[in-house]
Design a protein around this motif. Structure first.
Motif, short mmCIF file in Angstrom:
data_model
loop_
_atom_site.label_atom_id
_atom_site.label_comp_id
_atom_site.label_asym_id
_atom_site.label_seq_id
_atom_site.Cartn_x
_atom_site.Cartn_y
_atom_site.Cartn_z
N THR A 39 -16.71 -18.67 -148.43
CA THR A 39 -16.00 -19.88 -148.29
C THR A 39 -16.56 -21.02 -147.53
OG1 THR A 39 -14.15 -18.24 -149.04
CG2 THR A 39 -13.61 -20.77 -148.07
N ILE A 40 -16.68 -22.10 -148.22
CA ILE A 40 -17.01 -23.36 -147.15
C ILE A 40 -15.94 -24.30 -147.39
CG2 ILE A 40 -18.74 -25.37 -147.04
CD1 ILE A 40 -20.55 -23.34 -148.96
N ALA A 41 -15.16 -24.45 -146.05
CA ALA A 41 -14.22 -25.24 -145.93
C ALA A 41 -14.51 -26.73 -146.27
CB ALA A 41 -13.77 -24.99 -144.52
N SER A 42 -13.20 -27.55 -146.17
CA SER A 42 -13.22 -28.75 -146.41
C SER A 42 -14.16 -29.60 -145.28
CB SER A 42 -11.79 -29.34 -146.29
OG SER A 42 -11.75 -30.81 -146.79
N GLN A 43 -14.88 -30.48 -145.71
CA GLN A 43 -15.89 -31.26 -144.87
C GLN A 43 -16.53 -30.46 -143.75
OE1 GLN A 43 -15.72 -34.42 -145.46
NE2 GLN A 43 -14.37 -33.94 -146.83
N GLU A 44 -17.13 -29.27 -144.36
CA GLU A 44 -17.87 -28.21 -143.53
C GLU A 44 -19.20 -28.37 -144.08
OE1 GLU A 44 -17.27 -23.96 -141.82
OE2 GLU A 44 -17.24 -23.85 -144.00
N LEU A 45 -20.07 -28.05 -142.95
CA LEU A 45 -21.67 -27.60 -143.30
C LEU A 45 -21.86 -26.33 -142.72
CD1 LEU A 45 -23.13 -28.82 -140.46
CD2 LEU A 45 -22.46 -30.80 -141.58
N CYS A 46 -22.58 -25.83 -143.62
CA CYS A 46 -22.92 -24.16 -143.45
C CYS A 46 -24.29 -24.05 -143.88
CB CYS A 46 -22.14 -23.42 -144.41
SG CYS A 46 -22.33 -21.62 -144.44
N ALA A 47 -25.23 -23.27 -143.29
CA ALA A 47 -26.41 -22.90 -143.60
C ALA A 47 -26.78 -21.45 -143.41
CB ALA A 47 -27.58 -23.69 -142.64
N LEU A 48 -27.55 -20.92 -144.61
CA LEU A 48 -27.74 -19.53 -144.59
C LEU A 48 -29.23 -19.30 -145.14
CD1 LEU A 48 -27.18 -19.11 -147.92
CD2 LEU A 48 -24.76 -18.90 -147.05
N ASP A 49 -29.49 -17.85 -145.10
CA ASP A 49 -30.97 -17.52 -145.58
C ASP A 49 -30.61 -16.71 -146.91
OD1 ASP A 49 -32.23 -18.72 -143.67
OD2 ASP A 49 -32.25 -16.88 -142.46
N LEU A 50 -31.30 -17.08 -147.92
CA LEU A 50 -31.62 -16.40 -149.07
C LEU A 50 -33.09 -15.54 -149.24
CD1 LEU A 50 -30.17 -18.99 -151.55
CD2 LEU A 50 -28.86 -17.24 -150.52
N TRP A 51 -32.92 -14.35 -149.28
CA TRP A 51 -34.12 -13.46 -149.44
C TRP A 51 -34.50 -13.03 -150.85
CZ3 TRP A 51 -37.29 -11.69 -145.15
CH2 TRP A 51 -36.62 -12.19 -144.00
N PHE A 52 -35.66 -13.20 -151.19
CA PHE A 52 -36.28 -12.66 -152.46
C PHE A 52 -37.24 -11.73 -152.25
CE2 PHE A 52 -34.17 -16.89 -152.82
CZ PHE A 52 -33.30 -16.61 -153.76
N ASP A 53 -37.64 -11.04 -153.26
CA ASP A 53 -38.87 -10.10 -153.49
C ASP A 53 -39.53 -10.49 -154.60
OD1 ASP A 53 -40.88 -8.22 -153.56
OD2 ASP A 53 -39.47 -6.44 -153.21
N ILE A 54 -40.58 -11.19 -154.65
CA ILE A 54 -41.26 -11.82 -155.83
C ILE A 54 -42.51 -10.97 -155.86
CG2 ILE A 54 -39.82 -13.56 -155.82
CD1 ILE A 54 -42.41 -15.30 -154.88
#
Length: 186
Positions: A130-145
């Motif tokens: 959940t990303i709150a109002s006026q919030e910034l959020c960074a995260l990592d996404l991992w993939f196996d290709i």
């Protein structure tokens, strides 16, 4: 005699407030530079918008031969790819983001979903965020290709719902919102 002194003091106070920036807030944050994780490439920051959220791929690491966490390690079937994604909510309501729905697009047009093993071992975000109002959020996404695949884009599936009361009563999305959108990873 007092009036000219009071007028001068008032004029100086107004000038100081104006010069100091009161009444004209900054339009952008100045975020201190963050060190890149080992081997990660900083991206030029192409931003895509879905509804009231901006999505910017800010980092990319390809050809990872292993993911190592505090409780284990795992080798990919091909290569691990890690994409760092920054999200900013410009709306008045919370919006949800599901890391498990995102797709990595390779040069041949094939798509790959996030890798559960790498996500769990690296302790990356999983489950609906959940990303709150006026919030910034960074995260990592991992993939196996596949080992020889070339990364082209991140296909982002977001929340296109609107914070406007009239839209919420109708169940309408932000006008013109596209979902999903592809963010180039070059």
């Amino acid at each position: 005699m007092r009036r000219p002194i009071l007028r001068s003091a008032l004029a100086l106070s107004i000038a100081a407030l104006t010069i100091g920036g009161c009444g004209s807030p900054d339009r952008d944050y100045t975020i201190p530079p963050q060190p890149l994780p080992s081997g990660e490439k900083a991206l030029s920051g192409k931003t895509a918008t879905i509804g009231e959220l901006d999505y910017t791929a800010i980092g990319l690491r390809t050809r990872l031969g292993e993911v190592i966490g505090s409780h284990g390690s795992w080798i990919p079937h091909g290569q691990y790819v890690r994409v760092r994604l920054l999200m900013v909510n410009h709306g008045r309501e919370r919006h949800d983001f599901d890391p498990g729905r995102q797709l990595l697009v390779t040069a041949d047009g094939r798509t790959y979903g996030p890798n559960t093993d790498a996500t769990q071992i690296s302790r990356a975000a999983s489950g609906t965020q959940t990303i709150a109002s006026q919030e910034l959020c960074a995260l990592d996404l991992w993939f196996d290709i596949p080992k020889n695949a070339t990364v082209r884009a991140l296909r982002v599936f977001g929340d296109a719902s609107s914070s406007k009361l009239g839209d919420q009563l109708k169940g309408a999305n932000v006008a013109g919102a596209r979902n999903p959108v592809d963010i180039p990873l070059k």
